[in-house]
Write an enzyme that holds these catalytic residues in place. Structure first.
Site, short mmCIF file in Angstrom:
data_model
loop_
_atom_site.label_atom_id
_atom_site.label_comp_id
_atom_site.label_asym_id
_atom_site.label_seq_id
_atom_site.Cartn_x
_atom_site.Cartn_y
_atom_site.Cartn_z
N ASP A 134 3.78 -70.84 34.98
CA ASP A 134 3.43 -69.45 34.69
C ASP A 134 2.62 -69.38 33.40
O ASP A 134 3.07 -69.84 32.35
CB ASP A 134 4.71 -68.61 34.58
N PHE A 136 0.02 -67.00 30.68
CA PHE A 136 0.27 -65.86 29.77
C PHE A 136 -1.12 -65.39 29.37
O PHE A 136 -1.48 -65.38 28.21
CB PHE A 136 1.07 -66.43 28.58
N HIS A 141 -1.26 -57.90 27.47
CA HIS A 141 0.17 -58.21 27.55
C HIS A 141 0.61 -59.02 26.32
O HIS A 141 1.64 -58.71 25.70
CB HIS A 141 0.44 -59.00 28.84
N ARG A 150 6.81 -59.12 16.73
CA ARG A 150 6.40 -59.77 15.48
C ARG A 150 5.54 -58.85 14.62
O ARG A 150 5.11 -59.23 13.54
CB ARG A 150 5.63 -61.07 15.78
N GLU A 207 7.46 -58.15 36.57
CA GLU A 207 6.20 -58.53 35.91
C GLU A 207 5.12 -58.58 36.97
O GLU A 207 5.22 -59.36 37.93
CB GLU A 207 6.32 -59.88 35.19
N GLU A 209 2.13 -59.86 38.45
CA GLU A 209 1.32 -61.07 38.32
C GLU A 209 0.63 -61.38 39.64
O GLU A 209 0.95 -60.81 40.68
CB GLU A 209 2.20 -62.28 37.96
N ASP A 241 7.24 -61.72 38.86
CA ASP A 241 8.02 -62.67 38.08
C ASP A 241 9.15 -61.89 37.40
O ASP A 241 9.11 -61.64 36.20
CB ASP A 241 7.12 -63.36 37.06
N ARG A 245 15.11 -59.27 30.34
CA ARG A 245 14.60 -59.34 28.96
C ARG A 245 15.68 -59.68 27.94
O ARG A 245 15.39 -60.37 26.95
CB ARG A 245 13.95 -58.00 28.58
N GLN A 248 16.30 -63.37 28.27
CA GLN A 248 15.10 -64.06 27.80
C GLN A 248 15.01 -64.08 26.26
O GLN A 248 14.75 -65.12 25.65
CB GLN A 248 13.86 -63.39 28.40
N LYS A 261 14.23 -65.88 33.60
CA LYS A 261 13.18 -65.87 34.62
C LYS A 261 13.62 -66.54 35.92
O LYS A 261 13.10 -66.21 36.99
CB LYS A 261 11.97 -66.65 34.12
N THR A 265 11.67 -65.22 41.74
CA THR A 265 10.25 -64.92 41.60
C THR A 265 9.75 -64.64 43.00
O THR A 265 9.95 -65.46 43.89
CB THR A 265 9.50 -66.13 41.01
N THR A 358 1.81 -61.75 33.25
CA THR A 358 1.74 -60.32 33.48
C THR A 358 0.32 -59.80 33.26
O THR A 358 -0.28 -60.05 32.22
CB THR A 358 2.70 -59.61 32.52
N GLU A 372 6.64 -53.27 28.48
CA GLU A 372 5.50 -52.63 27.83
C GLU A 372 5.47 -51.13 28.11
O GLU A 372 5.19 -50.33 27.21
CB GLU A 372 4.19 -53.26 28.32
#
Lengths: 424, 424
Positions: A134, A136, A141, A150, A207, A209, A241, A245, A248, A261, A265, A358, A372
């Site tokens: 997978d 990113f 995203h 962060r 997610e 995808e 996916d 959260r 995770q 995860k 899927t 995503t 999100e």
């Protein structure tokens, strides 16, 4: 005017003669041959049984004549054959399904063997998936998730602009559209105590995808050049996916996502080939900084595939659209992903899945997951007469994806799954 | 006095009658049946061909009589049968190989069919590996790596004490002992410039690990209780999780290791069963804080398996030992790892691999990788007449593991691989 088949294709269908996506089907339990899974392409509301087409001797080109690749319970053998065989199959199938070609059109007995109404079949996983990776690759995203956890200053780490970042996923739990998803249990972050939370996930998410399905692949130790990468991608599917959260976030330091995860899927049953997507190719976003030479590609394209996610809570009559995005937003292309994946010599095998990550777009209503959309439950998302922060038991999540041409669509059908309560 | 077989077992052999580890072999190219891979157990300097034993009707117990599980090119089918079949096979094999039992001992023709000198066979991967997971279960390894990169204060993240931390690995690139390892190319951190390093890895490392081979496994959505987990573990192998530290460091934020690991993972050919390891079970380290209830096990054991790593540079006549460790140092047991892996409903399949993570011990000469032994190249490790910071082309890395009983060993043989130069 699109191509014309003797098989009826209703207006707006995802599956006209221009598409011919590949899947694997089984006749429903009561029918003859119910236990045998066989490759097919979709045309209108029918599946065309490729084992029956092969048996009738209609694959008469040099690559597929006498081949057993369609008398298999998966597409892996066909995928291994590579682009010349794929092109030959497409050309044969477009010919025998065309309105002008009598061989199948005028043979009722053969039609009965080859064409099965979709209502009479069950789709199964189209490929045996050796490894699932997978990526990113949506900058929107990546930026949103980074900002959430962060801060805006450090939203995207410097490596992201140089590397199509990815992690290994779990292949055993990749399931076909329509499979229920049991809410996972697990540990979440401690909430005001020294002990972690344990129980059903409180932050179950989808997610949005897509995933590339790998063709021939490469030998261990021999990287694939980015400019040949397209020959190793058979086509694309929709992919959900599913993500827990809370699990995770608590587990991911320092080795990345794992149980958050690996519980499920979901992929769509129909693989739309790159050949069918070709008319919808569009320039991929300019990359700044320029990628390193091994990632610099002569043809840097995405595809204009409109994507949509709906949620249907169990007490609702209709699903409600919660986001709209597009495959074309991806910063790293699937060919760059594939070339990067093999640069260290890692071998890809036919049927491997490369998830995009995503697919969020730039607009607030084009975000690809609830994390999100609700900014990690700080906001509420309205879903018809209800609202959501994360998924609730009974929610059905429905993805769809479609390339809209002037006179026809090339679509992916749907990728769906319903949330069941956690294991007691 | 150990058990006595009519097959000669030399003193110090890893493969006496008490062991009987499982592998899959092929006769070397010139011999009859060279292309057929079949399950075997090791006894002294021979492999016992289980397909020949089955063909002769010697598996006469209720589980294995008439079974085709040994006429397969992998052990997966046998693994799926579970512990009752495994115990039956062990008991049948210990009987027919015993010095007191005439059935094979006195039948030269049958012996010729069943017993093949190891010098005449090539070992292949014993299982088809659906998914490979790598844990991070040595507290010494976790602390050393954490200290190196985050400082002694934050060496171990709080989740580590609650979760057997793991990531999904790559199964396509798991190879059998003896396979050469091509130095991977890839991106490393920028070194005094804005562009990342690109080229052959400058920090190629081994990781001393073992891996559990999964037996029956579980259905998607149905976790395995920690107290039943041992029934889902067939046995253990040695594993070298080769790592390119420069690639790994640059790529790992935020999703964990990917290309820094996926170029090759080597396992030993012989799977030593938990039944054979039973006499070497020992109390696992006390866990503080106590694990959550789903990880609290009635029998909390490791195995006393001495592990050793040697390096043989290409211009050396002999390998030199660079570290000695022991499986018993693992903080999280393999049964806790397996229970954790399934708590979210993730399904395990027969043949899946669960790597332990690097097995470092508490002493400076018991560290399980060069990263720790040379403290990320700040120190030099002497290797015979040479020295190393990381691996050089031509280096052969040799793992061995052995349980030392009073009168016999239960050993794993070796797990080896030689470093070849990077792809040009």
């Amino acid at each position: 005017m699109g191509l014309k088949s003797f098989v009826h294709v209703s207006e707006g269908s995802h599956f006209p003669l221009e598409n011919l996506p590949y899947g694997v089907f089984r006749r429903k339990a009561s029918s003859e041959g119910a236990d045998v899974a066989r490759p097919a392409v979709a045309i209108g509301d029918y599946v065309l049984d490729l084992s029956a087409v092969a048996e009738a001797g209609l694959f008469d080109g040099p690559h597929l004549k006498g081949s057993t690749s369609f008398s298999q319970p998966s597409l892996n053998k066909f995928l291994e054959m590579g682009r010349p065989a794929w092109k030959e199959a497409r050309s044969t199938l477009q010919k025998i399904l065309s309105a002008d070609e009598p061989v199948l059109r005028d043979n009722d007995a053969l039609q009965k063997k080859c064409l099965v109404p979709m209502s009479e079949v069950e789709m199964v996983l189209p490929v045996v998936i050796g490894d699932y990776t997978d990526f990113f690759s949506s900058i929107y995203h990546a930026r949103n998730c980074g900002t959430m956890f962060r801060g805006a200053e450090n939203a995207i780490a410097p490596n992201w602009y140089q590397i199509p970042i990815a992690y290994h996923g779990r292949s055993s739990s990749v399931v076909i559209s329509g499979t229920d998803v049991i809410r996972p249990r697990g540990q979440g972050p401690p909430m005001g105590s020294s002990t972690p939370y344990f129980g059903p996930s409180l932050k179950l998410d989808f997610e949005l995808e897509m995933a590339a399905v790998v063709g021939p692949g490469n030998e261990l130790g021999k990287p694939i050049d980015v400019n040949n990468a397209a020959d190793h991608i058979f086509g694309l599917v929709l992919m959900n996916d599913w993500s827990a959260r809370d699990i995770q976030f608590w587990e991911s330091v320092p080795l990345g996502p794992f149980l958050g995860k690996s519980f499920s899927t979901t992929i769509s049953p129909w693989i739309v080939t790159l050949d069918a997507l070709e008319p919808f190719a569009c320039q991929a976003p300019t990359q700044d900084p320029e990628p390193l030479p091994y990632l610099a590609e002569k043809t840097h394209v995405n595809y204009d595939i409109s994507l949509e996610v709906s949620i249907k809570p169990k007490d609702h009559d209709e699903p409600s659209i919660v986001t709209k995005s597009n495959f074309k937003h991806l910063y790293w292309t699937v060919t760059q992903q594939l070339a990067h994946h093999t640069i260290n010599g890692c071998n890809l095998r036919p049927g491997d899945l490369l998830g995009t990550g995503t697919i969020s777009g730039p607009e607030p209503d084009s975000l690809g997951c609830l994390l999100e959309l609700t900014w990690n439950a700080q906001k509420t998302l309205s879903v018809g007469k209800s609202s959501r922060k994360f998924l609730e038991d009974g929610d059905e999540v429905i993805f769809t994806g479609c390339c809209k041409g002037k006179d026809y669509n090339v679509g992916f059908g749907t990728c769906t799954g319903r949330v069941l309560p956690a294991f007691p």
